[in-house]
Design an enzyme around this catalytic site. Structure first.
Site, mmCIF file in Angstrom:
data_model
loop_
_atom_site.group_PDB
_atom_site.id
_atom_site.type_symbol
_atom_site.label_atom_id
_atom_site.label_comp_id
_atom_site.label_asym_id
_atom_site.label_seq_id
_atom_site.Cartn_x
_atom_site.Cartn_y
_atom_site.Cartn_z
ATOM 1 N N CYS A 2 85.648 78.683 5.244
ATOM 2 C CA CYS A 2 85.857 77.622 6.218
ATOM 3 C C CYS A 2 85.685 76.270 5.550
ATOM 4 C CB CYS A 2 84.841 77.755 7.358
ATOM 5 S SG CYS A 2 84.801 79.398 8.123
ATOM 6 N N GLY A 78 81.275 80.245 3.839
ATOM 7 C CA GLY A 78 80.844 81.231 2.862
ATOM 8 C C GLY A 78 80.804 82.644 3.391
#
Length: 614
Positions: A2, A78
């Site tokens: 993201c 992550g």
């Protein structure tokens, strides 16, 4: 994966500035094409763009959880590869979950353990978490810096985000560059000194750091760093440990709710990961692994072996795909594609980068994204196991500077006299090298040879590897592709860092201990193939195209680049036979053609970002 952004301001009411937050968040749309979200309070604004990988239906961000009257709000980029173990431990401590995504595991881990939660994470991550009880923002970055975290600290304000572009969208952050930033661009670049954000106000949370920003200011601490420890296992025991760690790491990173593939060059590193993935898929009945490779039009005609690139990849890729039975996808790009995408690659980095080495990866990732959302890649093996030529050459070992950047004198000569006098390029890179050497954690009793190799390992892990991780993150996330890098597992890095050099080079071969660990996993000829780096184009059309474009920039006369460079010397170089030399000026891949392309990217960057130099 993201992208996130936001800011804290103790003196303003941020609820009146949602338009700024939306603009900042919008700059990261490519990192997170699947969803967007914002959260804003009087003193904290958080924005997020989501690429759905685990639990697509329930992992929306910013993610909010409450406990009594306290609120915790998280934006995160992550993957936690030990999320299942952590979730089980947290449930045993009475915590409850409403999703299956690792975002919630991270958030609940902070609620349970506070800032020390980062010490429990195995993964790649950068995140910012607002704690309403403590009235502070907690931030962290993974141990090896696979995921980025930029910030700008001003009076009473902290602006942050996954990429510089998000910060530059805030009206308080200007695209200004001073002597340090110019020195980074012209003498260190396309690398960056850790922590330096190039733009005057920008800094970077270092790998293995976490931070708290409160009304009392910014407090940064290292929760992890490389440590030197005695290595007690013999060669066979070491190989066994390396093999077990790598297998466990790969299998953890194969977890995904969306299509996953591997990047395959036919070299040792990528072939090992692909073989381990195929074995795991066979054991778990998950079907056939898809593999992807990249090449260039007419490379077979123009390739010439040399010290930095001893052989071509294509025959070895075919060898591995046939051996493993993968579904293979070969991507081939032409010179016009590489030249045309230089600008897009620069925009992805917000800075000039590795020229066509970047742009080819960007094109490659875009094609992969049509078939998969997650890819497994072999970055970092050479830094960790000592695979690069400069680990094995006396001139590089004793150069007294970064071994991937031995042409500093030539680069300094390409600057205008005024700029050279202002930024003092050779002094600057000398200071940065001295800083790096001073950090090396040596082991008591090491002899001179062992000390030298530990220095070289440390420099590669902390100074060169971040350049390739930056490149992989920006080029892949520019098209919404998540790339995982198993060799960056911190357990593997910690262990291998302390393996003595004579054991690392077991069998008198570069990365010998890795080869020994992979006996039985790879065919013998692939296992002992000579190292070859990421493929680049050898087509002379590329050199001619970038040389022509750079000369047009020089001749046109209005470029902001011209006041920074020695126009006469660069023109002479562009018109000389030396332009096609295979002697790299940075790393293994960047020689004459890439120098011209890099200067083109500097020109594009100065114009596109309206960079102010002062």
């Amino acid at each position: 994966m993201c992208g996130f952004t936001g800011w804290i301001d103790w003196t303003d009411d941020l609820t009146k500035q949602s338009n700024i937050l939306e603009k900042m968040t919008g700059t990261l749309a490519n990192r997170g094409p699947d969803a967007s979200g914002t959260w804003i309070s009087p003193h904290c604004a958080l924005g997020h763009r989501r690429l759905s990988v685990i639990d697509p239906a329930n992992g929306a961000q910013p993610m909010i959880r409450t406990s009594d009257d306290d609120m915790y709000v998280l934006v995160y980029n992550g993957e936690l590869y030990n999320a299942l173990e952590l979730k089980k431990e947290l449930e045993g401590r009475g915590r409850r979950f409403t999703t299956t995504c690792d975002t919630e595991v991270l958030l609940v881990a902070y609620m349970e353990w506070g800032p020390s939660c980062v010490e429990k994470f195995n993964g790649i991550f950068a995140f910012a978490l607002w704690d309403s009880k403590e009235q502070h923002l907690f931030m962290a970055r993974d141990r090896l810096g696979v995921k980025p975290f930029f910030f700008a600290k001003q009076l009473g304000r902290l602006v942050f985000g996954s990429e510089p572009k998000a910060l530059l969208a805030h009206p308080a952050i200007k695209p200004e560059v001073g002597p340090e930033g110019l020195a980074e661009i012209f003498i260190v670049g396309p690398a960056r000194t850790p922590g330096v954000g190039i733009y005057r106000d920008l800094a970077e949370l270092l790998p293995g750091q976490c931070a708290i920003y409160s009304r009392s200011g910014l407090n940064i601490r290292a929760y992890w760093k490389l440590e030197s420890k005695p290595h007690t296992e013999n060669v066979q025991e070491t190989a066994k440990t390396v093999g077990e760690l790598l297998k466990d790491t790969v299998e953890r990173q194969l977890i995904s709710d969306v299509p996953l593939c591997t990047l395959l060059s036919g070299g040792l590193d990528s072939s090992a990961l692909t073989s381990l993935a195929v074995n795991y898929y066979n054991e778990t009945g998950q079907g056939v692994v898809h593999t992807f490779s990249v090449d260039y039009v007419d490379n077979d005609k123009h390739f010439k072996a040399h010290a930095f690139q001893p052989n071509a990849d294509a025959p070895w890729i075919e060898r591995m795909t046939t051996h493993l039975g993968t579904i293979h996808h070969s991507m081939v790009f032409d010179t016009p594609d590489l030249v045309a995408s230089l600008r897009e690659a620069m925009l992805a980095r917000d800075l000039p980068g590795m020229a066509d080495v970047d742009s080819s990866l960007l094109l490659f990732c875009r094609e992969i994204k049509k078939e998969a959302t997650v890819a497994i890649s072999g970055e970092a093996a050479d830094e960790i196991f000592g695979g690069y030529p400069w680990f094995h050459r006396e001139d590089a070992l004793n150069a007294g500077t970064f071994p991937w950047s031995l042409a500093a004198g030539m680069r300094a000569d390409l600057l205008s006299q005024d700029v050279a006098a202002w930024i003092r390029p050779l002094e600057y890179i000398g200071d940065r090298y001295s800083d790096a050497i001073a950090e090396v954690p040596h082991l008591d009793g090491e002899d001179a040879a062992a000390r030298k190799m530990r220095q070289m390992s440390y420099l590669n892990i902390t100074r060169f590897m971040p350049t390739l991780l930056d490149r992989k993150d920006r080029m892949s996330m520019a098209v919404g592709l998540e790339v995982r890098v198993p060799y960056c597992d911190h357990r593997l890095v910690e262990y291998v860092y302390n393996i003595p050099w004579e054991v690392k080079t077991a069998g008198d071969r570069e990365k010998g201990i890795l080869r020994l660990a992979l006996e039985g996993v790879l065919p013998h000829d692939v296992l002992y193939r000579k190292k070859s780096p990421y493929p680049k184009t050898h087509n002379p059309n590329y050199l001619n195209a970038v040389r022509k474009q750079l000369l047009e920039v020089i001749n046109e006369g209005s470029s902001p680049l011209l006041s920074l460079i020695n126009v006469k010397k660069i023109r002479e170089l562009a018109e000389s036979e030396a332009a096609s030399t295979n002697l790299p000026w940075f790393g293994q891949l960047m020689s004459g053609p890439q120098l011209f392309a890099y200067l083109l990217q500097v020109d594009m960057w100065l114009r596109e970002y309206k960079v102010v130099i002062r």
